[in-house]
Design a protein around this motif. Structure first.
Motif, mmCIF file in Angstrom:
data_model
loop_
_atom_site.group_PDB
_atom_site.id
_atom_site.type_symbol
_atom_site.label_atom_id
_atom_site.label_comp_id
_atom_site.label_asym_id
_atom_site.label_seq_id
_atom_site.Cartn_x
_atom_site.Cartn_y
_atom_site.Cartn_z
ATOM 1 N N SER A 192 41.046 53.189 24.859
ATOM 2 C CA SER A 192 39.878 53.167 23.978
ATOM 3 C C SER A 192 38.951 52.026 24.399
ATOM 4 O O SER A 192 39.332 51.155 25.174
ATOM 5 N N PHE A 193 37.729 52.054 23.852
ATOM 6 C CA PHE A 193 36.777 51.007 24.251
ATOM 7 C C PHE A 193 37.112 49.646 23.656
ATOM 8 O O PHE A 193 36.462 48.657 23.981
ATOM 9 N N LYS A 194 38.164 49.576 22.833
ATOM 10 C CA LYS A 194 38.630 48.289 22.323
ATOM 11 C C LYS A 194 39.201 47.413 23.440
ATOM 12 O O LYS A 194 39.387 46.211 23.251
ATOM 13 N N SER A 203 32.810 52.669 12.645
ATOM 14 C CA SER A 203 33.699 52.252 11.567
ATOM 15 C C SER A 203 33.208 50.902 11.046
ATOM 16 O O SER A 203 32.409 50.831 10.123
ATOM 17 N N GLY A 204 33.624 49.814 11.700
ATOM 18 C CA GLY A 204 33.115 48.499 11.326
ATOM 19 C C GLY A 204 31.765 48.193 11.946
ATOM 20 O O GLY A 204 31.078 47.264 11.531
ATOM 21 N N GLY A 205 31.398 48.934 12.997
ATOM 22 C CA GLY A 205 30.071 48.762 13.596
ATOM 23 C C GLY A 205 29.991 47.743 14.723
ATOM 24 O O GLY A 205 28.917 47.436 15.223
ATOM 25 N N LEU A 206 31.145 47.229 15.141
ATOM 26 C CA LEU A 206 31.142 46.250 16.229
ATOM 27 C C LEU A 206 30.516 46.828 17.503
ATOM 28 O O LEU A 206 29.731 46.164 18.182
ATOM 29 N N GLY A 207 30.877 48.068 17.825
ATOM 30 C CA GLY A 207 30.373 48.694 19.049
ATOM 31 C C GLY A 207 28.851 48.704 19.111
ATOM 32 O O GLY A 207 28.253 48.065 19.990
ATOM 33 N N ILE A 254 41.707 57.932 10.328
ATOM 34 C CA ILE A 254 41.936 56.573 9.848
ATOM 35 C C ILE A 254 41.266 55.517 10.729
ATOM 36 O O ILE A 254 40.856 54.470 10.255
ATOM 37 N N THR A 255 41.133 55.813 12.021
ATOM 38 C CA THR A 255 40.482 54.881 12.942
ATOM 39 C C THR A 255 39.107 54.440 12.433
ATOM 40 O O THR A 255 38.666 53.332 12.714
ATOM 41 N N VAL A 256 38.424 55.295 11.697
ATOM 42 C CA VAL A 256 37.065 54.937 11.283
ATOM 43 C C VAL A 256 36.956 54.692 9.777
ATOM 44 O O VAL A 256 35.870 54.737 9.218
#
Ligand SMILES: *Cc1c(COP(=O)(O)O)cnc(C)c1O
Ligand SMILES: [Zn+2]
Length: 556
Positions: free
Chosen positions: A112-114, A250-254, A310-312
């Motif tokens: 994933s992009f994490k 989700s949290g918007g970090l990306g 759940i990821t988002v």
């Protein structure tokens, strides 16, 4: 040289305070704000890049000068970044788009992009001398942090909501991380992790407030702009910004980090304009979409997320929402939401049309694209990049034994949890086998229709390349539905319709016309009453096609 000439430096966007990037700083020493940026000497870095980038390998560290790690000796790498930008020709043909690209972030070391975030954030932890840390996650951050902490020799406590699929939790555990399962929402899980870190005196990952986490995401923008230039050729600038960057959020970090990345490229003269952001959320947890619709400056949290993805499931996006709202108000862009089912269907479409299998959270971005195209928010001639954000891999049960996880109750009373079980819901989407005849002379169009149908269900498909063959086929196979092109050799579509109408045994088979032809009013009149629907080629999404098909089959 004075202090103010030293780069990189911290900058507080709230009070404009700034100091050289030397000591570790989490809050602004002047106003105590908890959101600090790092700014760089962009002119000098542009010169270095022009000279050196061509020689550097394709990992995210090729953009080293714009990443806030003080000393290269602390860099941890598993080969993160440098993921391909794929041209999605089949999907583009289905949607009638001309320039559709997929940034394939599934190809990161943990899928994933994490991985970009973990590579930089854990390197920074190592630089700070951290030996033990806590992180709260909806799954993928924990997986990636666990991998990079293993590499760094840092002990990591991963706090996951109990709704995270067990497969993902085991993936965290295999790297040696301590897995703590919290029965509660993600927002509650974050509080449990923060509390634990404070009591134990552990380093706590700060999520969107972490400079390293945000700065790492800039590399997605850098790569997209550099890769797009090799598809489109240089324009007025050496690199190219897309018209749209689409991501499930989700949290918007990306998107927050990606936006800063494009801003820096603009400042360095590498691109000549900013893209628009499309942030896609799940209907059951769409605080950004709902707050934006209400015109709010601060996000109204969703207390009980109701999505199986759940990821988002971040109910409270906090400062990311405020940031993204300003960007979208000022530059255009969109917040959009899609149902879980729409995302699950997008998984099938992308797998069967483009050969990309992805997790539901990533497919959400594509479901959002379909919706924004059909609403006309995104135009079909625009350059579109979708972040295919991940597809993490499960560890088999037997590898771990029993006690790889600890469970704690979140301190507050809990609402009933949303249903788990993606598979269950995917199964319920399956239909009985339907027999469909496609009468279409153009092989490419025939293949596309077949693939759209096969992507979505157990349809049995018959094909004919002209009207005469088609009629024979219909008489022989008695399909449940006919997809009919109008302009065909021998007998055209109008002729086929007339023949069907004239035959008592065939006149009740529903017909959907799929055509590239501009119809005259007289031709439209000829069709009325004899067909179920009329679809213009290149201007319908598979959703629309499939909706028409299921309605036609039910009414027919
Ligand atoms: C984290 C994640 C998202 C959401 O990203 P944010 O930028 O944190 O909102 C989407 N898809 C996948 C696969 C993710 O891992
Ligand atoms: Zn400040």
């Amino acid at each position: 040289m004075t202090d103010s000439d030293t780069f990189p430096r911290f900058h507080c966007p709230r009070c404009n305070y700034s100091e050289p990037f030397v000591r570790p700083l989490e809050r602004c020493p002047q106003c105590d704000g908890d959101w600090l940026d790092v700014i760089y000497d962009y002119a000098q870095i542009a010169r270095i890049w022009q000279r050196e980038l061509p020689r550097r390998p394709a990992t995210m560290w090729r953009y080293r000068e714009l990443l806030p790690l003080r000393n290269d000796a602390h860099r941890l790498t598993l080969g993160e970044g440098g993921t391909p930008l794929l041209r999605a020709s089949n999907l583009a043909m289905m949607l009638g788009c001309s320039q559709l690209y997929i940034k394939d972030e599934r190809q990161g070391p943990t899928g994933s992009f994490k991985d970009r975030q973990a590579a930089l954030a854990i390197s920074v932890m190592k630089e700070l001398g951290v030996t033990e840390a806590a992180v709260a996650s909806t799954g993928n951050v924990a997986i990636s942090y666990a991998a990079y902490s293993a590499l760094a020799g840092i002990k990591i406590w991963a706090f996951l909501t109990s709704l995270v699929p067990a497969e993902k939790m085991r993936e965290v555990a295999i790297y040696g991380a301590k897995v703590v399962k919290v029965t509660g929402t993600y927002d509650q899980t974050k509080r449990v992790a923060a509390d634990f870190a404070q009591r134990r005196g552990l380093y706590l990952d700060r999520g969107i407030r972490s400079i390293a986490a945000r700065e790492s995401m800039k590399t997605v923008a850098f790569e997209i702009a550099e890769q797009l230039a090799s598809y489109l050729g240089p324009g007025l600038t050496p690199w190219r910004a897309p018209d749209w960057y689409i991501q499930s959020v989700s949290g918007g970090l990306g998107p927050v980090g990606v936006w800063k990345g494009f801003e820096e490229l603009l400042r360095m003269g590498l691109i000549d304009r900013m893209p628009r952001l499309a942030c896609i959320q799940a209907e059951g947890c769409a605080p950004m979409v709902l707050s934006y619709e209400k015109g709010l400056e601060k996000a109204e949290p969703v207390l009980n997320p109701r999505t199986r993805i759940i990821t988002v499931a971040t109910g409270d996006p906090g400062p990311a929402y405020t940031f993204l709202t300003r960007v979208i108000r000022q530059h255009g862009g969109a917040f959009e939401m899609v149902s879980d089912e729409e995302s699950f269907r997008a998984i099938h479409v992308l797998a069967k049309l483009e050969g990309l299998s992805m997790e539901p959270a990533a497919a959400m971005a594509f479901a959002g694209l379909f919706k924004l195209l059909s609403k006309g928010v995104i135009r079909r001639d625009e350059v579109i990049v979708v972040n295919c954000s991940g597809h993490t891999f499960p560890v088999e049960k037997h590898l771990l034994g029993e006690d790889w996880v600890q469970t704690v109750e979140a301190p507050r009373a809990l609402a009933p949890a949303p249903e788990e079980g993606l598979l269950g819901s995917l199964e319920s989407l399956g239909r009985e086998v339907r027999r469909i005849a496609i009468l279409e002379d153009e092989p490419g169009a025939r293949r596309l229709l077949r693939r759209i149908l096969q992507a979505r269900g157990p349809y049995q498909i018959f094909e004919a390349e002209n009207g005469r063959q088609g009629l024979e086929l219909i008489r022989q196979e008695r399909p449940d539905l006919v997809l009919l092109d109008l302009m065909m050799p021998e007998v055209d579509g109008f002729g086929v319709l007339e023949a069907l109408q004239a035959d008592e045994e065939l006149q009740n088979i529903p017909v959907i016309v799929v055509t590239a032809k501009e119809l005259t009013p007289a031709e439209r009149t000829r069709l009325i009453g004899h067909i179920q629907a009329l679809l213009q080629k290149g201007a319908f999404t598979d959703e629309e096609l499939l909706r028409e098909i299921s309605e036609a089959v039910e009414n027919g």
